[in-house]
Motif scaffolding. Sequence first.
Motif, PDB file in Angstrom:
ATOM      1  N   ILE A 149       0.831  -1.200   0.000  1.00  0.00           N
ATOM      2  CA  ILE A 149       0.000   0.000   0.000  1.00  0.00           C
ATOM      3  C   ILE A 149       0.869   1.254   0.000  1.00  0.00           C
ATOM      4  N   SER A 150       1.961   1.207   0.720  1.00  0.00           N
ATOM      5  CA  SER A 150       2.796   2.401   0.872  1.00  0.00           C
ATOM      6  C   SER A 150       3.581   2.743  -0.393  1.00  0.00           C
ATOM      7  N   SER A 151       3.585   1.826  -1.396  1.00  0.00           N
ATOM      8  CA  SER A 151       4.422   2.064  -2.580  1.00  0.00           C
ATOM      9  C   SER A 151       3.820   3.085  -3.534  1.00  0.00           C
ATOM     10  N   LYS A 152       2.541   3.426  -3.361  1.00  0.00           N
ATOM     11  CA  LYS A 152       1.933   4.436  -4.214  1.00  0.00           C
ATOM     12  C   LYS A 152       0.973   5.261  -3.377  1.00  0.00           C
ATOM     13  N   SER A 153       1.123   6.568  -3.432  1.00  0.00           N
ATOM     14  CA  SER A 153       0.318   7.419  -2.550  1.00  0.00           C
ATOM     15  C   SER A 153      -0.573   8.390  -3.300  1.00  0.00           C
ATOM     16  N   ASN A 154      -0.559   8.358  -4.639  1.00  0.00           N
ATOM     17  CA  ASN A 154      -1.381   9.279  -5.427  1.00  0.00           C
ATOM     18  C   ASN A 154      -2.157   8.521  -6.500  1.00  0.00           C
ATOM     19  N   TYR A 155      -3.456   8.805  -6.573  1.00  0.00           N
ATOM     20  CA  TYR A 155      -4.327   8.189  -7.583  1.00  0.00           C
ATOM     21  C   TYR A 155      -5.238   9.250  -8.181  1.00  0.00           C
ATOM     22  N   ASP A 156      -5.687   8.962  -9.394  1.00  0.00           N
ATOM     23  CA  ASP A 156      -6.709   9.826  -9.977  1.00  0.00           C
ATOM     24  C   ASP A 156      -8.037   9.668  -9.239  1.00  0.00           C
ATOM     25  N   VAL A 157      -8.375   8.417  -8.906  1.00  0.00           N
ATOM     26  CA  VAL A 157      -9.663   8.126  -8.276  1.00  0.00           C
ATOM     27  C   VAL A 157      -9.492   7.091  -7.175  1.00  0.00           C
ATOM     28  N   VAL A 158     -10.118   7.364  -6.034  1.00  0.00           N
ATOM     29  CA  VAL A 158     -10.254   6.362  -4.982  1.00  0.00           C
ATOM     30  C   VAL A 158     -11.719   5.948  -4.926  1.00  0.00           C
ATOM     31  N   VAL A 159     -11.959   4.658  -5.046  1.00  0.00           N
ATOM     32  CA  VAL A 159     -13.312   4.107  -4.947  1.00  0.00           C
ATOM     33  C   VAL A 159     -13.442   3.415  -3.604  1.00  0.00           C
ATOM     34  N   ILE A 160     -14.445   3.805  -2.829  1.00  0.00           N
ATOM     35  CA  ILE A 160     -14.681   3.187  -1.523  1.00  0.00           C
ATOM     36  C   ILE A 160     -15.812   2.170  -1.680  1.00  0.00           C
ATOM     37  N   GLY A 161     -15.481   0.905  -1.543  1.00  0.00           N
ATOM     38  CA  GLY A 161     -16.466  -0.158  -1.675  1.00  0.00           C
ATOM     39  C   GLY A 161     -16.250  -0.982  -2.919  1.00  0.00           C
ATOM     40  N   ALA A 162     -16.061  -2.303  -2.745  1.00  0.00           N
ATOM     41  CA  ALA A 162     -15.803  -3.200  -3.875  1.00  0.00           C
ATOM     42  C   ALA A 162     -17.016  -4.069  -4.171  1.00  0.00           C
ATOM     43  N   GLY A 163     -18.220  -3.470  -4.066  1.00  0.00           N
ATOM     44  CA  GLY A 163     -19.403  -4.135  -4.575  1.00  0.00           C
ATOM     45  C   GLY A 163     -19.473  -3.961  -6.079  1.00  0.00           C
ATOM     46  N   VAL A 164     -20.578  -4.387  -6.675  1.00  0.00           N
ATOM     47  CA  VAL A 164     -20.690  -4.309  -8.138  1.00  0.00           C
ATOM     48  C   VAL A 164     -20.648  -2.866  -8.626  1.00  0.00           C
ATOM     49  N   GLY A 165     -21.280  -1.934  -7.885  1.00  0.00           N
ATOM     50  CA  GLY A 165     -21.248  -0.532  -8.295  1.00  0.00           C
ATOM     51  C   GLY A 165     -19.839   0.027  -8.273  1.00  0.00           C
ATOM     52  N   GLY A 166     -19.126  -0.161  -7.181  1.00  0.00           N
ATOM     53  CA  GLY A 166     -17.769   0.353  -7.068  1.00  0.00           C
ATOM     54  C   GLY A 166     -16.830  -0.271  -8.083  1.00  0.00           C
ATOM     55  N   LEU A 167     -16.954  -1.581  -8.285  1.00  0.00           N
ATOM     56  CA  LEU A 167     -16.069  -2.259  -9.231  1.00  0.00           C
ATOM     57  C   LEU A 167     -16.392  -1.901 -10.676  1.00  0.00           C
ATOM     58  N   THR A 168     -17.670  -1.638 -10.988  1.00  0.00           N
ATOM     59  CA  THR A 168     -18.013  -1.192 -12.337  1.00  0.00           C
ATOM     60  C   THR A 168     -17.375   0.158 -12.625  1.00  0.00           C
ATOM     61  N   ALA A 169     -17.493   1.074 -11.659  1.00  0.00           N
ATOM     62  CA  ALA A 169     -16.861   2.390 -11.823  1.00  0.00           C
ATOM     63  C   ALA A 169     -15.352   2.246 -11.974  1.00  0.00           C
ATOM     64  N   ALA A 170     -14.748   1.443 -11.113  1.00  0.00           N
ATOM     65  CA  ALA A 170     -13.298   1.263 -11.153  1.00  0.00           C
ATOM     66  C   ALA A 170     -12.848   0.623 -12.459  1.00  0.00           C
ATOM     67  N   SER A 171     -13.628  -0.318 -12.992  1.00  0.00           N
ATOM     68  CA  SER A 171     -13.273  -0.984 -14.245  1.00  0.00           C
ATOM     69  C   SER A 171     -13.321  -0.020 -15.421  1.00  0.00           C
ATOM     70  N   LEU A 172     -14.388   0.771 -15.507  1.00  0.00           N
ATOM     71  CA  LEU A 172     -14.524   1.727 -16.602  1.00  0.00           C
ATOM     72  C   LEU A 172     -13.410   2.774 -16.558  1.00  0.00           C
ATOM     73  N   LEU A 173     -13.117   3.283 -15.369  1.00  0.00           N
ATOM     74  CA  LEU A 173     -12.072   4.299 -15.241  1.00  0.00           C
ATOM     75  C   LEU A 173     -10.691   3.716 -15.517  1.00  0.00           C
ATOM     76  N   SER A 174     -10.484   2.478 -15.097  1.00  0.00           N
ATOM     77  CA  SER A 174      -9.209   1.816 -15.385  1.00  0.00           C
ATOM     78  C   SER A 174      -9.031   1.654 -16.884  1.00  0.00           C
ATOM     79  N   LYS A 175     -10.087   1.231 -17.548  1.00  0.00           N
ATOM     80  CA  LYS A 175     -10.018   1.018 -18.998  1.00  0.00           C
ATOM     81  C   LYS A 175      -9.831   2.333 -19.755  1.00  0.00           C
ATOM     82  N   ALA A 176     -10.289   3.435 -19.122  1.00  0.00           N
ATOM     83  CA  ALA A 176     -10.111   4.756 -19.740  1.00  0.00           C
ATOM     84  C   ALA A 176      -8.729   5.341 -19.464  1.00  0.00           C
ATOM     85  N   GLY A 177      -7.896   4.610 -18.717  1.00  0.00           N
ATOM     86  CA  GLY A 177      -6.514   5.034 -18.521  1.00  0.00           C
ATOM     87  C   GLY A 177      -6.236   5.776 -17.239  1.00  0.00           C
ATOM     88  N   LEU A 178      -7.209   5.861 -16.319  1.00  0.00           N
ATOM     89  CA  LEU A 178      -6.983   6.562 -15.057  1.00  0.00           C
ATOM     90  C   LEU A 178      -6.396   5.603 -14.018  1.00  0.00           C
TER      91      LEU A 178
END
Length: 571
Positions: free
Chosen positions: A3-32
């Motif tokens: 966890i300590s190896s990276k301290s800056n992200y474009d987006v932090v998603v709180i919650g790994a349910g289907v909603g959170g993971l869908t958002a994270a997947s789309l943003l990841s695929k968009a290069g964020l």
Amino acid sequence: MHISSKSNYDVVVIGAGVGGLTAASLLSKAGLSVCVLEKEPHAGGYLAGFCRKGFRFDTAIHWLNQCATGGVVDMLFSILGSDYPKATTQKKVRRYIGANHNYLLTYNPDELKQQWISEFPEDREGIERFFKAAKKIGAAFNKYYRVFRTEESMSYWEKLKKTMAFARFGIAFIPYLRFSGPNGLQRGLNKFFKQKKLQDVFAADTELVGCLTPIGWAYYKDFQSPPEGGGQVIPEWLKHIVMYYKNNIFFNSTVQEIIVENELAKSVRFIHKGCKYLINTKYVIGAIDVETLYNKMLPPDTISSIFRNKLTQAELYSSSITISIGLDCAPDHLGFSEELLHLSSQNSKNIVSTKATPFLSEISIIAPSVRDPSLAPNGKGTLTIYVPAYMNDNEYWRTTTDVRGNHVRTEAYQRLKTEIAEAILQHVEDVIAPGLRSHILFYEVATPITHWRYTGNKNGTMMGAKPGRLNIKNKIAHYQTPVKNVLLGGHWAELGGGIPIAVKAGSNAALLVLKKENKKAFRALADYMDRKISITEFLKKNVFKPYCNNWVRKPTPAEKAIVNNKNQASL
């Protein structure tokens, strides 16, 4: 990665349910760059599921919808990858069982309509109107994509068009929303049926729309069974997508605080395995309970006391008692098939009153291993019983509270849930499955307390806030919070629940981030959501990073056992 190896992200998603993971997947695929924080040790939320003694169980799926080809879930998952877990259409949908009735709804509802007309010719006109109303509701949901994109991502003219689309969508069922509660439901049924036996089919329901909607969905074959391996393979696949793009998901991570400076979120403080961490971010998506976000993570003055009270008073879906059963035989040996069995309250009138009596009024039963044999060892099966229940039933299930107001399970709690589960099992055996208990190898019981503990949802609610007039008036559902770069992205961002709502919420949260961070990706995704362009046209725009479709479903415990037995036999 530590966890300590990276301290800056474009987006932090709180919650790994289907909603959170869908958002994270789309943003990841968009290069964020994306970091997902989940308090539990696994992904999925209500779809996490669990394994016991070689059996696999889903925790919250009665059925799926909008997951077949052309549905909104299929539409969104298709742009993430063609290897997404495929749901299968159910032919047998629901069986209504009462003291004096036993009716099967299939994906051809006119069969049931004709059966009722034959049995109740004096109600023919009302039956015709009932099924016509249901079909209109089904038609509206069949074009759910028209109201899929949130107005918060739209221009002025797009909002006007969306308002008209929502009016067309709502006109199918809005006339029936007022018929809720015991008296309201009765008034609504009286508009269609004169015969009490016909009205008793829906004795366990609480609102007229809930009686009509399953029939409407069935007209459009919009009932699906979970993919092979159970509902939990959906979050497993989404998790794979996020990690494929070298983004991070940290489990056992409890968010303590979203740090806000100059009305913008700057960082997130959380605890992981007893250690405190701070990560900086441009955006935060809270795919979590809305009150948890405002009351525990954001500064106290983020929302007004008036709006806080509205959230407190929001009308929520119930939680449930869920009994997950391992059988020593296949469920069809006991008469179960792929359809959901819906037992009405008429069956419990002559039962001696106990603490369990209220929970015998509405019981739903499914046999997941009939739909998917991979969930149980060879020759055995799974059965799941759902009963609506609430957090405050039986004095909060005989729990106590600690200094933080959390519910603490006691011996009295354990005794109570066992007593109620035993009564429910006995009732199911007496009414529809003689000899059931002699075939039970084990069972696990979840109460609203259990669902609250594992999901964080207020009162353990299964689906969040209801799409009723009060919640609409109070604007309970929303994406944009008063902190400009903090968004809601789980099913609390919308009214309603289930996989389609979670996917919708996650997709729209990602869209709102892309509107600021990647306008080409935003425009392409918005046009695709609105079905202005096809998936082929979307992919040609190359606004998403390529993906090699390399996800492989992990075998279930039962499948592993088969492989192990074959390997041992070959030695």
